[in-house]
Design a protein around this motif. Structure first.
Motif, PDB file in Angstrom:
ATOM      1  N   LYS A 136       0.860  -1.197   0.000  1.00 19.31           N
ATOM      2  CA  LYS A 136       0.000   0.000   0.000  1.00 19.31           C
ATOM      3  C   LYS A 136       0.891   1.241   0.000  1.00 19.31           C
ATOM      4  CE  LYS A 136      -2.726   2.433   3.211  1.00 19.31           C
ATOM      5  NZ  LYS A 136      -2.978   2.410   4.642  1.00 19.31           N
ATOM      6  N   PHE A 137       0.775   2.063  -1.044  1.00 24.74           N
ATOM      7  CA  PHE A 137       1.531   3.314  -1.086  1.00 24.74           C
ATOM      8  C   PHE A 137       0.785   4.322  -1.954  1.00 24.74           C
ATOM      9  CE2 PHE A 137       3.204   2.957  -5.391  1.00 24.74           C
ATOM     10  CZ  PHE A 137       3.143   1.600  -5.639  1.00 24.74           C
ATOM     11  N   PHE A 138       1.225   5.584  -1.923  1.00 19.12           N
ATOM     12  CA  PHE A 138       0.541   6.666  -2.623  1.00 19.12           C
ATOM     13  C   PHE A 138       1.587   7.540  -3.316  1.00 19.12           C
ATOM     14  CE2 PHE A 138      -1.610   5.370   1.189  1.00 19.12           C
ATOM     15  CZ  PHE A 138      -2.944   5.244   0.820  1.00 19.12           C
ATOM     16  N   GLY A 148       7.541  10.722  -6.160  1.00 15.51           N
ATOM     17  CA  GLY A 148       7.668   9.363  -5.653  1.00 15.51           C
ATOM     18  C   GLY A 148       6.323   8.649  -5.642  1.00 15.51           C
ATOM     19  N   GLY A 149       6.337   7.343  -5.915  1.00 16.93           N
ATOM     20  CA  GLY A 149       5.116   6.565  -5.879  1.00 16.93           C
ATOM     21  C   GLY A 149       4.319   6.601  -7.177  1.00 16.93           C
ATOM     22  N   ASP A 150       4.800   7.342  -8.165  1.00 22.00           N
ATOM     23  CA  ASP A 150       4.112   7.453  -9.461  1.00 22.00           C
ATOM     24  C   ASP A 150       4.744   6.448 -10.427  1.00 22.00           C
ATOM     25  OD1 ASP A 150       3.540  10.261 -11.778  1.00 22.00           O
ATOM     26  OD2 ASP A 150       2.805   8.186 -11.725  1.00 22.00           O
ATOM     27  N   CYS A 151       4.338   5.186 -10.318  1.00 24.84           N
ATOM     28  CA  CYS A 151       5.011   4.088 -11.024  1.00 24.84           C
ATOM     29  C   CYS A 151       5.163   4.295 -12.535  1.00 24.84           C
ATOM     30  CB  CYS A 151       4.287   2.774 -10.743  1.00 24.84           C
ATOM     31  SG  CYS A 151       4.199   2.367  -8.988  1.00 24.84           S
ATOM     32  N   PRO A 152       4.110   4.734 -13.260  1.00 22.07           N
ATOM     33  CA  PRO A 152       4.262   4.885 -14.718  1.00 22.07           C
ATOM     34  C   PRO A 152       5.374   5.859 -15.098  1.00 22.07           C
ATOM     35  CG  PRO A 152       1.947   4.996 -14.097  1.00 22.07           C
ATOM     36  CD  PRO A 152       2.742   5.041 -12.825  1.00 22.07           C
ATOM     37  N   ARG A 153       5.710   6.768 -14.171  1.00 22.28           N
ATOM     38  CA  ARG A 153       6.768   7.764 -14.455  1.00 22.28           C
ATOM     39  C   ARG A 153       7.980   7.555 -13.555  1.00 22.28           C
ATOM     40  NH1 ARG A 153       2.637   9.753 -16.501  1.00 22.28           N
ATOM     41  NH2 ARG A 153       1.337   9.764 -14.628  1.00 22.28           N
ATOM     42  N   CYS A 154       8.098   6.369 -12.957  1.00 26.93           N
ATOM     43  CA  CYS A 154       9.209   6.137 -12.028  1.00 26.93           C
ATOM     44  C   CYS A 154      10.552   6.185 -12.756  1.00 26.93           C
ATOM     45  CB  CYS A 154       9.054   4.780 -11.342  1.00 26.93           C
ATOM     46  SG  CYS A 154      10.279   4.528 -10.058  1.00 26.93           S
ATOM     47  N   ASN A 155      11.523   6.890 -12.159  1.00 25.67           N
ATOM     48  CA  ASN A 155      12.840   7.080 -12.802  1.00 25.67           C
ATOM     49  C   ASN A 155      13.973   6.589 -11.923  1.00 25.67           C
ATOM     50  OD1 ASN A 155      12.660   8.940 -10.736  1.00 25.67           O
ATOM     51  ND2 ASN A 155      13.571  10.621 -11.905  1.00 25.67           N
ATOM     52  N   VAL A 172      16.179   3.813  -9.180  1.00 25.12           N
ATOM     53  CA  VAL A 172      16.540   2.551  -8.546  1.00 25.12           C
ATOM     54  C   VAL A 172      17.260   2.930  -7.253  1.00 25.12           C
ATOM     55  CG1 VAL A 172      16.721   1.219 -10.699  1.00 25.12           C
ATOM     56  CG2 VAL A 172      18.774   2.300  -9.722  1.00 25.12           C
ATOM     57  N   ARG A 173      17.343   1.959  -6.363  1.00 29.77           N
ATOM     58  CA  ARG A 173      17.956   2.216  -5.067  1.00 29.77           C
ATOM     59  C   ARG A 173      19.122   1.268  -4.833  1.00 29.77           C
ATOM     60  NH1 ARG A 173      12.604   3.300  -4.825  1.00 29.77           N
ATOM     61  NH2 ARG A 173      11.903   5.061  -3.529  1.00 29.77           N
ATOM     62  N   LEU A 174      20.098   1.762  -4.089  1.00 28.39           N
ATOM     63  CA  LEU A 174      21.212   0.927  -3.635  1.00 28.39           C
ATOM     64  C   LEU A 174      21.133   0.871  -2.125  1.00 28.39           C
ATOM     65  CD1 LEU A 174      24.023  -0.498  -4.333  1.00 28.39           C
ATOM     66  CD2 LEU A 174      25.027   1.708  -3.684  1.00 28.39           C
ATOM     67  N   PRO A 213      15.428  -2.429  -7.820  1.00 32.59           N
ATOM     68  CA  PRO A 213      14.756  -1.653  -8.868  1.00 32.59           C
ATOM     69  C   PRO A 213      13.487  -0.967  -8.386  1.00 32.59           C
ATOM     70  CG  PRO A 213      14.528  -4.023  -9.253  1.00 32.59           C
ATOM     71  CD  PRO A 213      15.482  -3.860  -8.117  1.00 32.59           C
ATOM     72  N   CYS A 214      12.906  -1.469  -7.290  1.00 35.01           N
ATOM     73  CA  CYS A 214      11.644  -0.897  -6.828  1.00 35.01           C
ATOM     74  C   CYS A 214      11.521  -1.060  -5.316  1.00 35.01           C
ATOM     75  CB  CYS A 214      10.483  -1.611  -7.522  1.00 35.01           C
ATOM     76  SG  CYS A 214       8.861  -1.211  -6.863  1.00 35.01           S
ATOM     77  N   LEU A 215      11.050   0.010  -4.653  1.00 34.14           N
ATOM     78  CA  LEU A 215      10.887  -0.025  -3.203  1.00 34.14           C
ATOM     79  C   LEU A 215       9.893  -1.118  -2.804  1.00 34.14           C
ATOM     80  CD1 LEU A 215      11.416   1.360  -0.450  1.00 34.14           C
ATOM     81  CD2 LEU A 215       9.588   2.967  -1.010  1.00 34.14           C
ATOM     82  N   PHE A 216       8.875  -1.289  -3.642  1.00 33.34           N
ATOM     83  CA  PHE A 216       7.819  -2.264  -3.348  1.00 33.34           C
ATOM     84  C   PHE A 216       7.998  -3.521  -4.192  1.00 33.34           C
ATOM     85  CE2 PHE A 216       4.897  -0.444  -0.331  1.00 33.34           C
ATOM     86  CZ  PHE A 216       5.341   0.871  -0.270  1.00 33.34           C
ATOM     87  N   ALA A 269       5.074  -1.749 -11.776  1.00 34.61           N
ATOM     88  CA  ALA A 269       4.539  -1.053 -10.595  1.00 34.61           C
ATOM     89  C   ALA A 269       4.897  -1.838  -9.344  1.00 34.61           C
ATOM     90  CB  ALA A 269       3.030  -0.913 -10.715  1.00 34.61           C
ATOM     91  N   GLY A 270       4.899  -1.157  -8.217  1.00 32.02           N
ATOM     92  CA  GLY A 270       5.209  -1.798  -6.950  1.00 32.02           C
ATOM     93  C   GLY A 270       4.057  -2.638  -6.434  1.00 32.02           C
ATOM     94  N   GLY A 271       4.394  -3.551  -5.549  1.00 28.78           N
ATOM     95  CA  GLY A 271       3.384  -4.423  -4.932  1.00 28.78           C
ATOM     96  C   GLY A 271       3.872  -4.849  -3.565  1.00 28.78           C
TER      97      GLY A 271
HETATM   98  S1  SF4 Z   1       6.579   1.489  -6.195  1.00 30.06           S
HETATM   99 FE1  SF4 Z   1       8.380   0.968  -7.409  1.00 30.06          FE
HETATM  100  S2  SF4 Z   1       7.859   1.463  -9.530  1.00 30.06           S
HETATM  101 FE2  SF4 Z   1       6.379   2.479  -8.215  1.00 30.06          FE
HETATM  102  S3  SF4 Z   1       7.177   4.523  -7.909  1.00 30.06           S
HETATM  103 FE3  SF4 Z   1       7.920   3.266  -6.179  1.00 30.06          FE
HETATM  104  S4  SF4 Z   1       9.886   2.475  -6.834  1.00 30.06           S
HETATM  105 FE4  SF4 Z   1       8.856   3.250  -8.670  1.00 30.06          FE
END
Ligand code: SF4
Length: 266
Positions: free
Chosen positions: A195-197, A204-211, A213-215, A223-226, A252-254
């Motif tokens: 669950k995120f917004f 942040g949280g806008d998956c279609p426009r996500c740019n 990655v995290r280390l 590649p994705c927080l979720f 998208a995140g899950g």
């Molecule tokens: S949930 Fe993942 S894909 Fe969506 S905005 Fe966050 S990091 Fe990017």
């Protein structure tokens, strides 16, 4: 680099420690998993190699996160090493601000461009309760020091439970307005349920426009927080870990079970 969904991935968030000098309830709850051992944490040289390789792949934005990045010893030296990498157009840090009054000038001198500061309440007692004993006055002094050091624009990250119309959030918004700062509102997230917004006032949280990655501080490119996907720079090598992470980045995140906020810098 462009991922499978046509998104330009040019933003690298690097957690330099999983440790913190605060205990925010939504990030470092009681009974927390063990913290990483020293040898598990990437050295400055390893972090710089990841950033240099990422820039070679087209990354232009680098953000230092934690835990709390200012508790990592000699952090200003890492900033200076990163600032020498040609191609980093935006070198930023996310901090809780508690130590910023002591560090702002040396970070700016080392080449840091700007800071985001976590601030969930303007009420000293409520702030102390939310952060496990944090001193709001130190954060306010840190904001002034960042302004004097020209670490601008200064953005305030305010975590809200339900909405940015909550009393604490309204007070932070007023403070930001009165002081020429930008406030962004991050709704409480739940990694386990996915669950995120979208961040109010941010991207942040806008998956279609996500740019991004995290280390993580132990060298996992996520590649994705979720998502549970993670690629070790120590096992795969930096280039392969970055390339694989970008290629396998989900649309998208899950729900995810392997991430914990303080280990990946949110
Ligand atoms: S949930 Fe993942 S894909 Fe969506 S905005 Fe966050 S990091 Fe990017």
């Amino acid at each position: 680099m462009i991922d499978r969904f046509g998104r330009t991935i040019d933003y690298l968030r690097m957690s330099v420690t999983d440790r913190c000098n605060l205990r925010c309830q939504y990030c470092m709850p009681e009974g927390l998993a063990r913290l990483l051992r020293h040898e598990e944490i990437l050295s400055f040289e390893e972090i710089v190699e990841v950033a240099r390789t990422a820039v070679g792949m087209g990354f232009t934005k680098v953000r230092l996160t934690g835990g709390e990045p200012l508790v990592r010893r000699d952090i200003e030296q890492l900033v200076a090493m990163l600032a020498k990498i040609e191609g980093i157009e935006d070198l930023a840090m996310s901090t809780n601000g508690i130590l910023l009054d002591d560090y702002a000038a040396v970070l700016a001198a080392a080449g840091l461009h700007r800071v985001n500061i976590s601030l969930d309440s303007m009420d000293p007692e409520h702030y102390a309760q939310m952060t496990g004993g944090g001193d709001l006055q130190r954060v306010l002094a840190g904001i002034e020091a960042a302004r004097e050091a020209r670490l601008v624009p200064i953005k305030l990250n305010c975590v809200v439970t339900e909405s940015s119309t909550e009393p604490d959030a309204l007070a932070v918004a007023r403070f930001a307005r009165d002081n020429g700062l930008e406030a962004r509102f991050i709704h409480m997230m739940d990694l386990a349920t996915g669950k995120f917004f979208v961040v109010e006032g941010g991207v942040g949280g806008d998956c279609p426009r996500c740019n991004r990655v995290r280390l993580s501080s132990d060298g996992m490119v996520r590649p994705c927080l979720f998502s549970n996907l993670a690629f070790s720079v120590r096992e795969l090598g930096v280039s392969q870990a970055l390339e694989q992470a970008i290629w396998e980045k989900p649309a998208a995140g899950g729900p995810c079970t392997h991430n914990w906020m303080h280990g990946i810098g949110g």
